[in-house]
Design a protein around this motif. Structure first.
Motif, PDB file in Angstrom:
ATOM      1  N   LEU A  33       0.780  -0.933   0.025  1.00 47.86           N
ATOM      2  CA  LEU A  33      -0.131   0.132  -0.078  1.00 47.86           C
ATOM      3  C   LEU A  33       0.695   0.986   0.283  1.00 47.86           C
ATOM      4  O   LEU A  33       0.132   2.198  -0.244  1.00 47.86           O
ATOM      5  N   LYS A  34       2.002   1.169  -0.389  1.00 47.52           N
ATOM      6  CA  LYS A  34       3.236   2.324   0.609  1.00 47.52           C
ATOM      7  C   LYS A  34       2.866   3.162   1.064  1.00 47.52           C
ATOM      8  O   LYS A  34       3.303   4.066   0.995  1.00 47.52           O
ATOM      9  N   VAL A  35       2.099   2.661   2.341  1.00 51.51           N
ATOM     10  CA  VAL A  35       1.650   3.622   3.472  1.00 51.51           C
ATOM     11  C   VAL A  35       3.211   3.442   4.406  1.00 51.51           C
ATOM     12  O   VAL A  35       2.975   2.538   4.792  1.00 51.51           O
ATOM     13  N   THR A  36       4.580   4.780   4.179  1.00 48.60           N
ATOM     14  CA  THR A  36       5.475   3.812   5.117  1.00 48.60           C
ATOM     15  C   THR A  36       5.845   4.770   6.386  1.00 48.60           C
ATOM     16  O   THR A  36       6.701   4.826   7.175  1.00 48.60           O
ATOM     17  N   GLY A  37       5.315   5.426   6.835  1.00 49.28           N
ATOM     18  CA  GLY A  37       4.221   6.143   8.353  1.00 49.28           C
ATOM     19  C   GLY A  37       4.958   4.708   8.861  1.00 49.28           C
ATOM     20  O   GLY A  37       6.044   5.492   9.920  1.00 49.28           O
ATOM     21  N   PRO A  38       4.290   3.501   9.496  1.00 48.89           N
ATOM     22  CA  PRO A  38       4.676   3.013  10.440  1.00 48.89           C
ATOM     23  C   PRO A  38       5.666   1.982   9.594  1.00 48.89           C
ATOM     24  O   PRO A  38       6.410   2.211   8.881  1.00 48.89           O
ATOM     25  N   CYS A  50       6.081  -0.155  15.323  1.00 52.32           N
ATOM     26  CA  CYS A  50       4.846   0.036  13.841  1.00 52.32           C
ATOM     27  C   CYS A  50       3.412   0.055  14.534  1.00 52.32           C
ATOM     28  O   CYS A  50       2.853  -0.157  13.706  1.00 52.32           O
ATOM     29  N   THR A  51       3.217   0.787  15.451  1.00 56.26           N
ATOM     30  CA  THR A  51       2.121   0.690  16.360  1.00 56.26           C
ATOM     31  C   THR A  51       1.037   1.245  15.231  1.00 56.26           C
ATOM     32  O   THR A  51       1.241   2.577  14.583  1.00 56.26           O
ATOM     33  N   VAL A  52       0.190   0.863  14.682  1.00 50.71           N
ATOM     34  CA  VAL A  52      -1.159   1.065  14.174  1.00 50.71           C
ATOM     35  C   VAL A  52      -2.277   0.966  14.970  1.00 50.71           C
ATOM     36  O   VAL A  52      -2.406   0.420  16.192  1.00 50.71           O
ATOM     37  N   ASP A  53      -3.391   2.011  14.467  1.00 50.91           N
ATOM     38  CA  ASP A  53      -4.760   1.842  15.899  1.00 50.91           C
ATOM     39  C   ASP A  53      -5.322   0.476  14.298  1.00 50.91           C
ATOM     40  O   ASP A  53      -5.168   0.315  13.061  1.00 50.91           O
ATOM     41  N   LEU A  54      -6.275  -0.759  15.377  1.00 52.74           N
ATOM     42  CA  LEU A  54      -6.964  -1.457  14.611  1.00 52.74           C
ATOM     43  C   LEU A  54      -7.639  -1.444  15.294  1.00 52.74           C
ATOM     44  O   LEU A  54      -8.417  -1.988  16.393  1.00 52.74           O
ATOM     45  N   ASN A  55      -8.726  -1.115  14.587  1.00 51.46           N
ATOM     46  CA  ASN A  55     -10.868  -1.741  15.914  1.00 51.46           C
ATOM     47  C   ASN A  55     -10.044  -0.924  17.082  1.00 51.46           C
ATOM     48  O   ASN A  55     -10.995  -1.617  18.020  1.00 51.46           O
ATOM     49  N   GLU A  78      -0.448   8.716   9.067  1.00 47.20           N
ATOM     50  CA  GLU A  78      -0.487   9.520   8.132  1.00 47.20           C
ATOM     51  C   GLU A  78      -2.178   9.928   8.359  1.00 47.20           C
ATOM     52  O   GLU A  78      -2.796  10.834   7.863  1.00 47.20           O
ATOM     53  N   GLY A  79      -3.325   8.551   9.012  1.00 46.46           N
ATOM     54  CA  GLY A  79      -4.852   9.449   9.085  1.00 46.46           C
ATOM     55  C   GLY A  79      -5.071  10.238  10.410  1.00 46.46           C
ATOM     56  O   GLY A  79      -5.756  10.517  10.855  1.00 46.46           O
ATOM     57  N   LEU A  80      -3.958  10.613  11.159  1.00 46.36           N
ATOM     58  CA  LEU A  80      -4.138  11.775  11.904  1.00 46.36           C
ATOM     59  C   LEU A  80      -3.819  13.212  11.870  1.00 46.36           C
ATOM     60  O   LEU A  80      -3.644  13.908  12.617  1.00 46.36           O
ATOM     61  N   CYS A 105      11.090   6.869  15.748  1.00 42.67           N
ATOM     62  CA  CYS A 105      10.275   5.806  17.081  1.00 42.67           C
ATOM     63  C   CYS A 105       8.922   6.529  16.880  1.00 42.67           C
ATOM     64  O   CYS A 105       7.703   6.511  17.410  1.00 42.67           O
ATOM     65  N   THR A 106       9.126   8.052  15.876  1.00 40.21           N
ATOM     66  CA  THR A 106       7.574   9.181  16.306  1.00 40.21           C
ATOM     67  C   THR A 106       6.382   8.349  15.845  1.00 40.21           C
ATOM     68  O   THR A 106       5.320   8.826  16.453  1.00 40.21           O
ATOM     69  N   PRO A 107       6.339   8.311  14.949  1.00 42.80           N
ATOM     70  CA  PRO A 107       4.847   7.892  14.077  1.00 42.80           C
ATOM     71  C   PRO A 107       3.893   6.511  14.750  1.00 42.80           C
ATOM     72  O   PRO A 107       2.872   6.934  15.152  1.00 42.80           O
ATOM     73  N   GLY A 108       4.972   5.710  15.282  1.00 46.24           N
ATOM     74  CA  GLY A 108       4.754   4.599  16.029  1.00 46.24           C
ATOM     75  C   GLY A 108       4.151   5.352  17.715  1.00 46.24           C
ATOM     76  O   GLY A 108       2.950   5.342  18.473  1.00 46.24           O
ATOM     77  N   MET A 109       4.890   6.312  18.083  1.00 45.62           N
ATOM     78  CA  MET A 109       4.991   6.837  19.600  1.00 45.62           C
ATOM     79  C   MET A 109       3.374   8.208  19.664  1.00 45.62           C
ATOM     80  O   MET A 109       2.992   8.187  20.296  1.00 45.62           O
ATOM     81  N   ILE A 110       3.345   8.442  17.941  1.00 46.37           N
ATOM     82  CA  ILE A 110       1.977   9.490  17.729  1.00 46.37           C
ATOM     83  C   ILE A 110       0.776   8.471  17.934  1.00 46.37           C
ATOM     84  O   ILE A 110       0.064   8.807  17.890  1.00 46.37           O
ATOM     85  N   THR A 111       1.053   6.962  16.978  1.00 46.05           N
ATOM     86  CA  THR A 111      -0.529   7.081  16.945  1.00 46.05           C
ATOM     87  C   THR A 111      -0.845   5.936  18.064  1.00 46.05           C
ATOM     88  O   THR A 111      -1.762   6.225  18.492  1.00 46.05           O
TER      89      THR A 111
END
Length: 176
Positions: A33-38, A50-55, A78-80, A105-111
């Motif tokens: 998907l070329k989503v490179t934030g995580p 690699c943290t994401v929010d899932l459900n 990216e969704g934030l 670590c920032t994208p995972g930390m922010i998520t």
């Protein structure tokens, strides 16, 4: 090995693709998907890059198969952002309070901070530190990360609180 068709909502948009059953979600996000934030860090769930929010839950996408996300709602850093593409409150507070150094670590930390503030909109410093304890940062010492999350909580809560004139109006209506 035959590929599986998977479909889920990513940052509010429906996405789909083919993945081998053993493909990890982090690799599907980044490679397909070329989503490179995580980011890919330890691949053992220890670092949290690699943290994401899932459900509605923080998950480490290096420990989940992509096919397990079929039908899910996933949010990455990216969704934030705001709808106009500008930085969201958490992202802006990390920038303003220097809550990053190398940024790995920032994208995972922010998520993770996003989910923490959904679960607890007014955390104490201790609750923030505990809430992000599954995400490692090797550069900052966490001081400014904690400050950024607390500042984001304050700013988000200020937007939610009715003004004093609105509160008075609501009290008058309730009394009638």
């Amino acid at each position: 090995m035959s590929k599986m068709h998977i479909k889920f909502h990513l940052n509010g948009q429906e996405v789909e693709g083919l993945a081998e059953p053993r493909m990890l979600l982090i690799h599907f996000l980044r490679e397909n998907l070329k989503v490179t934030g995580p980011h890919i860090g330890c691949e053992t769930s220890h670092c949290g890059a690699c943290t994401v929010d899932l459900n509605g839950k923080s998950v480490k996408s290096c420990t989940l198969f992509a096919c397990q996300a079929d039908g899910a709602a996933i949010t990455t850093v990216e969704g934030l952002t705001n709808p106009d593409g500008t930085l969201g409150v958490l992202q802006e507070m990390f920038r303003e309070h220097h809550g990053l150094q190398c940024g790995f670590c920032t994208p995972g930390m922010i998520t993770r901070a996003h989910r923490l503030l959904q679960e607890n909109p007014t955390p104490t410093e201790e609750e923030v530190r505990f809430g992000i304890s599954g995400n490692l940062c090797r550069c900052t010492g966490y001081q400014n990360i904690v400050k950024a999350i607390l500042a984001a909580a304050e700013q988000l809560n200020a937007h939610k609180a009715p003004s004093s004139s609105e509160a008075v109006g609501q009290n008058v209506e309730a009394a009638e």
